[in-house]
Design a protein around this motif. Sequence first.
Motif, PDB file in Angstrom:
ATOM      1  N   ARG A  20       0.828  -1.209   0.000  1.00 53.11           N
ATOM      2  CA  ARG A  20       0.000   0.000   0.000  1.00 53.11           C
ATOM      3  C   ARG A  20       0.862   1.259   0.000  1.00 53.11           C
ATOM      4  O   ARG A  20       0.630   2.180  -0.792  1.00 53.11           O
ATOM      5  N   ASP A  58      -7.759  -4.477  -0.592  1.00 54.56           N
ATOM      6  CA  ASP A  58      -7.306  -3.232   0.030  1.00 54.56           C
ATOM      7  C   ASP A  58      -7.794  -2.011  -0.753  1.00 54.56           C
ATOM      8  O   ASP A  58      -7.222  -1.649  -1.776  1.00 54.56           O
ATOM      9  N   GLU A  60      -7.410   1.036  -0.136  1.00 54.18           N
ATOM     10  CA  GLU A  60      -6.407   2.101  -0.200  1.00 54.18           C
ATOM     11  C   GLU A  60      -5.460   1.891  -1.385  1.00 54.18           C
ATOM     12  O   GLU A  60      -4.993   2.855  -1.995  1.00 54.18           O
ATOM     13  N   VAL A  61      -5.173   0.632  -1.697  1.00 51.73           N
ATOM     14  CA  VAL A  61      -4.365   0.317  -2.882  1.00 51.73           C
ATOM     15  C   VAL A  61      -5.136   0.690  -4.142  1.00 51.73           C
ATOM     16  O   VAL A  61      -4.582   1.286  -5.074  1.00 51.73           O
TER      17      VAL A  61
END
Length: 202
Positions: A20, A58, A60-61
């Motif tokens: 990330r 994820d 956020e990724v």
Amino acid sequence: ADVVMDIESYMYEDHELLKRAAVQCYLNLFQSPFQVTRAEGNNDKVKYLVLLCGDPDDPEVVKAAAGSLAMLTSQSNKICKKVFDSSQWEECFLNLLANTDYEITYRGVVIVNNMTKAGREVADRLYDGKITDVLQALIMKAKLDEGNYEKNELLQRIRPVCEDALNAAYELKVIKTYSEAVKEDDDDEKLEEWSHHPKAKK
């Protein structure tokens, strides 16, 4: 250069936080024209960013990868074309556009709008699927949201970008309005009703 290569290698890590952080750093690199030129080269950088937009684990990724693609596609028509190097590009884009996190959705519609402006060759492939339907659905969602006491600001920012993309696609003759499709007796699946009609030319 070594630092950039280190960041790129960390993007492939299995360690969630390391991956990330690397993708988020990568986003900042694309403020440099040199890094944009590198991404245009004979490599899989753009392809990997597209795949990261479909990351199921994820958000956020996904957000950082979509942000990177939004920056890249705004600066390079060549990169707009390279998006199609990934055979899963539409699936990954739909993950952005239909996301419950409107920050991700916003990045997605910006990418689509940038790619539409890259010209007919790119737009033809971009709209030959479900993208038109999803943009229309987002516009309708934003219109319904207008009636709420507290409007969703992000959703209201998404709507004009969707409309701009559809207008550009219409100008390129990539999509048609419902009435035009009926008039031509064309039952092509991609010619669904388009709720945002272009303004009449003066």
